[in-house]
Design a protein around this motif. Structure first.
Motif, PDB file in Angstrom:
ATOM      1  N   ARG A 224       0.836  -1.206   0.000  1.00 53.32           N
ATOM      2  CA  ARG A 224       0.000   0.000   0.000  1.00 53.32           C
ATOM      3  C   ARG A 224       0.869   1.252   0.000  1.00 53.32           C
ATOM      4  N   HIS A 225       2.032   1.147   0.675  1.00 57.93           N
ATOM      5  CA  HIS A 225       2.953   2.296   0.679  1.00 57.93           C
ATOM      6  C   HIS A 225       3.419   2.648  -0.738  1.00 57.93           C
ATOM      7  N   PHE A 226       3.643   1.608  -1.560  1.00 54.74           N
ATOM      8  CA  PHE A 226       4.073   1.876  -2.935  1.00 54.74           C
ATOM      9  C   PHE A 226       3.044   2.764  -3.642  1.00 54.74           C
ATOM     10  N   TYR A 227       1.764   2.389  -3.493  1.00 54.19           N
ATOM     11  CA  TYR A 227       0.713   3.172  -4.150  1.00 54.19           C
ATOM     12  C   TYR A 227       0.651   4.589  -3.582  1.00 54.19           C
ATOM     13  N   ALA A 228       0.789   4.676  -2.251  1.00 54.75           N
ATOM     14  CA  ALA A 228       0.674   5.986  -1.611  1.00 54.75           C
ATOM     15  C   ALA A 228       1.784   6.924  -2.073  1.00 54.75           C
ATOM     16  N   VAL A 229       3.009   6.403  -2.078  1.00 55.71           N
ATOM     17  CA  VAL A 229       4.142   7.240  -2.488  1.00 55.71           C
ATOM     18  C   VAL A 229       4.009   7.637  -3.954  1.00 55.71           C
ATOM     19  N   GLY A 230       3.576   6.684  -4.786  1.00 54.40           N
ATOM     20  CA  GLY A 230       3.435   6.985  -6.206  1.00 54.40           C
ATOM     21  C   GLY A 230       2.308   7.965  -6.464  1.00 54.40           C
ATOM     22  N   GLY A 231       1.237   7.862  -5.688  1.00 53.03           N
ATOM     23  CA  GLY A 231       0.094   8.746  -5.886  1.00 53.03           C
ATOM     24  C   GLY A 231       0.414  10.170  -5.511  1.00 53.03           C
ATOM     25  N   ASN A 232       0.963  10.355  -4.330  1.00 50.03           N
ATOM     26  CA  ASN A 232       1.353  11.691  -3.919  1.00 50.03           C
ATOM     27  C   ASN A 232       2.390  11.584  -2.799  1.00 50.03           C
ATOM     28  N   ALA A 233       3.640  11.803  -3.176  1.00 54.52           N
ATOM     29  CA  ALA A 233       4.734  11.588  -2.225  1.00 54.52           C
ATOM     30  C   ALA A 233       4.608  12.515  -1.018  1.00 54.52           C
ATOM     31  N   GLN A 234       4.106  13.736  -1.276  1.00 53.11           N
ATOM     32  CA  GLN A 234       4.010  14.720  -0.190  1.00 53.11           C
ATOM     33  C   GLN A 234       3.008  14.270   0.878  1.00 53.11           C
ATOM     34  N   SER A 235       1.822  13.835   0.409  1.00 49.11           N
ATOM     35  CA  SER A 235       0.839  13.407   1.410  1.00 49.11           C
ATOM     36  C   SER A 235       1.253  12.103   2.062  1.00 49.11           C
ATOM     37  N   LEU A 237       4.216  11.308   2.829  1.00 53.84           N
ATOM     38  CA  LEU A 237       5.170  11.716   3.864  1.00 53.84           C
ATOM     39  C   LEU A 237       4.429  12.211   5.101  1.00 53.84           C
ATOM     40  N   MET A 238       3.353  12.977   4.854  1.00 51.63           N
ATOM     41  CA  MET A 238       2.587  13.521   5.975  1.00 51.63           C
ATOM     42  C   MET A 238       1.829  12.436   6.720  1.00 51.63           C
ATOM     43  N   LEU A 239       1.533  11.329   6.021  1.00 49.08           N
ATOM     44  CA  LEU A 239       0.870  10.214   6.693  1.00 49.08           C
ATOM     45  C   LEU A 239       1.864   9.378   7.484  1.00 49.08           C
TER      46      LEU A 239
END
Lengths: 355, 359
Positions: A224-235, A237-239
């Motif tokens: 899930r982290h892969f998708y999150a980082v690819g979707g929006n690295a900034q958010s 990071l904030m998560l």
């Protein structure tokens, strides 16, 4: 009469609307996956109808798998990196390098197959580690880093060995020629003898990897982290996601898979040559894109990648059996297909954004 | 004292710093390794004209195509934040088109079917069409440049072979070869003049048009440039068309060098060199501000590196491995993360020194 007609059309319109609504309710990943699978099935069925013969035999599909096992594995690694928002164009070079090193080790040094596999994994891992570190922690553009990786791997091959040669290692050849027959599925040959379809070890490895990666991306935390980082690295990071480590890991996975892909490749071709796996990085990227992975990251599916490879290979076969045997037609059709899918992606995604 | 450090800082901060240092390192390396690298001799051509020869001459000669490509690549990079990886394939298409116009269907014509200039124009049109195709995908369909140009990268060489139906036309007309080699009586290779002409043209364009301002604006912030009345789609599209024009000039040089074409080999890996030239010049690969002269210098430095490696008896197919190492070292040095770390360390040392000095 008139009433029923209007009722019919209105229900048809309703149904159409429902399908459209259902389609729009899908996530980007599933939307693109659906398009890919539908496209592949359409293509294969039309090939069965119009080309017949070869495509009607179940072995045809297995042959596609056998011919592309290494590409499936490599494209899976590429998809992971692309989902995380990066790109790795060194995979073709790594596959070629690994296949050359394994071939030299097995043939000229009479090596052991297990050790060869370990070497393959080691080389892939080394590329993944170094490139991942440069991309994730030194924040250098992935394109440039992996471009240099590709240059390096391709150059190193000719330094190791510059002439093509066949691997004659006995244990290796035995493994290469192992056929795994699937019972009950098959076709009757000219004499009416039942011929079960067969696959080889590479296909099994590829399918296992597809399943493993699918599970990893779907249900594991890091997936899930892969998708999150690819979707929006900034958010991401904030998560509280460790963005750098996630990027690093994606490159390690890609490198490892390229190593395995290299071993499967040499197992398939059975020879070492500087021209091994030429242009494979482009095929891997094309497969991932056709399979619905977006280069902007955050969108993609491993099953889609599998279908991407199958579609790519099917269209090559169709072109060849349609009599367009001139060498340039393959390149042109693949490019046309890539172009088509890119535009579909762009339209599907931007259509959603406008709402 | 303070002024001195200021000048030093200004110089280190300058975009030309990295390519110049790389050039200096290469020069020093060659001086130690083999000073004969810098010898320029005078040879006689078949026609009996004296021409210059030597490693340095071959660098500025064979660096011409790369420098010309680097100009276009810099503009595309600035406007779109991506690179065009199809330039090598488009060189093949453009070159193939030129030969098709000159030869028709006869691979070894006794007489050219059209003037060379017309052939060049048609070739330029083909390359600009390819650029327009890439530009359309990038600007209209919002596809990342690297992926959009991947299409022509995969298909380009096939299309080039298809244009001439896989024939290998050879042009015997000597005036065709003048463009890629030497004009009779001129001791300097012609491609050098073509490269200089391209540089003058781009300098004039930058001076008298808004090209640089607009492309930079689009690259830095597309949305705000749109609000300020620039059409970002058009600028992105145009940057690819402009690159197409430069690609066709490079194609002309490539084809006239050998008076024939090999579809799979012509301008192989040149897209990588062109992108590296832009990166080496210190231009951000993610778009925005650029310095064209730094890219051009970067192109010649890369050619310098290639020639140096050839001089070291490195086989041509092993060349990429060495280049890759150099490239990785360069990008590591110029990476912001590394630079920050380096700045921190020097600051700490300075602070320590100050404390010690105080005591």
């Amino acid at each position: 009469m008139g009433m029923t007609k209007t009722e019919n059309t209105s229900s048809a319109v309703k149904q159409k609307k429902n399908i459209l609504q259902w389609f729009n309710s899908l996530t980007d990943t599933n939307k693109l996956l659906l398009i890919t699978i539908v496209a592949f099935v359409l293509m294969y069925v039309s090939a069965m109808i119009f080309e017949g013969k070869g495509f009607l035999k179940p072995q045809a599909l297995c042959n596609i798998l056998i011919n592309n096992a290494a590409l499936i594995i490599t494209a899976c690694g590429m998809s992971v990196v692309m989902i995380t928002g990066g790109i790795d164009i060194s995979v073709g070079g790594v596959v070629a390098l690994v296949s050359m090193i394994c071939a030299v080790y097995l043939d000229l040094h009479g090596g052991n197959v297990v050790v060869a596999l370990l070497i393959a994994l080691g080389v892939g891992l080394a590329f993944g580690l170094i490139q991942g570190f440069l991309v994730a922690y030194l924040e250098i553009q992935p394109f440039i880093v992996t471009l240099a990786g590709m240059f390096f791997a391709r150059g190193l091959i000719t330094i190791i060995h510059s002439e093509p040669f066949d691997v004659k290692n006995e244990a290796f050849v035995a493994l290469k020629d192992t056929r795994i027959e699937i019972p009950f599925i098959g076709s009757f040959n000219n004499r009416g003898v039942f011929m079960p379809v067969y696959i080889n070890i590479g296909v099994i490895v590829a399918l296992v990897i597809v399943v493993l990666l699918f599970v990893l991306l779907r249900w594991s935390k890091i997936g899930r982290h892969f998708y999150a980082v690819g979707g929006n690295a900034q958010s991401a990071l904030m998560l509280g996601i460790n963005v750098k480590r996630t990027r690093f890991l994606s490159h390690i996975i890609c490198g490892l898979l390229a190593g395995i892909g290299g071993f499967v490749y040499v197992l398939y071709v059975g020879s070492g040559s500087p021209s091994n796996a030429l242009g494979m990085e482009m095929n891997a990227i094309a497969s991932s894109i056709i399979g619905g992975t977006m280069l902007t990251g955050g969108v993609g599916n491993i099953i889609g990648t599998l279908f991407g490879v199958l579609s790519l290979s099917t269209i090559k076969d169709i072109v060849a059996s349609a009599g367009l045997t001139d060498p340039w037609w393959t390149g042109i059709t693949i490019a046309a297909m890539l172009c088509l899918f890119l535009i579909i992606q762009s339209v599907v995604i931007s259509g959603k954004r406008k709402k | 004292m303070e002024k001195k450090t200021n000048i030093l800082k200004k110089f280190v901060g300058n975009q030309l710093f990295i390519p110049l240092v790389a050039l200096l390192l290469l020069i020093i390396f060659n001086l130690i390794n083999d000073p004969s690298f810098f010898v320029i001799t005078i040879l006689k051509t078949k026609e009996g004209f004296p021409v210059l020869s030597g490693s340095l001459i071959s660098i500025i000669d064979f660096g011409s195509e790369l420098a010309i490509l680097a100009i276009g690549m810099t503009i595309v990079t600035a406007a779109t934040g991506g690179q065009d990886i199809s330039v090598g394939a488009v060189i093949a298409i453009s070159g193939s088109t030129m030969l098709r116009v000159l030869c028709g269907t006869n691979p070894q014509p006794d007489k050219l079917l059209a003037p060379i200039f017309v052939a060049f124009l048609v070739g330029a049109l083909a390359a600009m069409l390819c650029g327009a195709f890439n530009g359309l995908l990038v600007a209209q369909f919002k596809i990342q440049p690297m992926v959009a140009t991947l299409i022509l990268y995969t298909a380009g060489r096939s299309i080039a072979a298809w244009i001439n139906e896989n024939r290998l036309p050879i042009i015997g007309e000597p005036s065709f070869g003048y463009i890629g080699n030497f004009l009779p009586g001129v001791p300097i290779p012609t491609p050098v003049f073509i490269a200089i002409a391209c540089m003058i043209i781009i300098a004039l364009v930058q001076k008298f048009t808004n090209l640089k301002l607009f492309t930079q604006a689009v690259g830095i912030n597309e949305e705000s440039s749109r609000l300020n009345g620039i059409n970002p789609k058009f600028m992105k599209f145009m940057s690819f068309v402009i690159l197409g024009l430069f690609v066709s000039v490079a194609a002309l040089i490539k084809v006239t060098r050998i008076s024939t074409i090999t579809y799979s080999v012509i301008a192989k890996d040149i897209e990588m060199d062109a992108i590296l030239a832009v990166a080496l010049g210190g231009n951000k690969l993610s778009g925005g501000k650029y310095n064209i002269w730094a890219s051009i210098l970067g192109a010649y430095v890369i050619q310098f590196l290639t020639t140096t490696l050839y001089k070291l008896q490195v086989r041509s197919d092993a060349l990429p491995a060495y280049k890759a190492v150099v490239v990785i070292l360069l990008v590591i040095i110029s990476a912001p993360a590394v630079r920050d770390k380096f700045a921190q360390i020097t600051k700490k040392i300075k602070a320590k020194k100050a404390v010690n000095g105080g005591v």
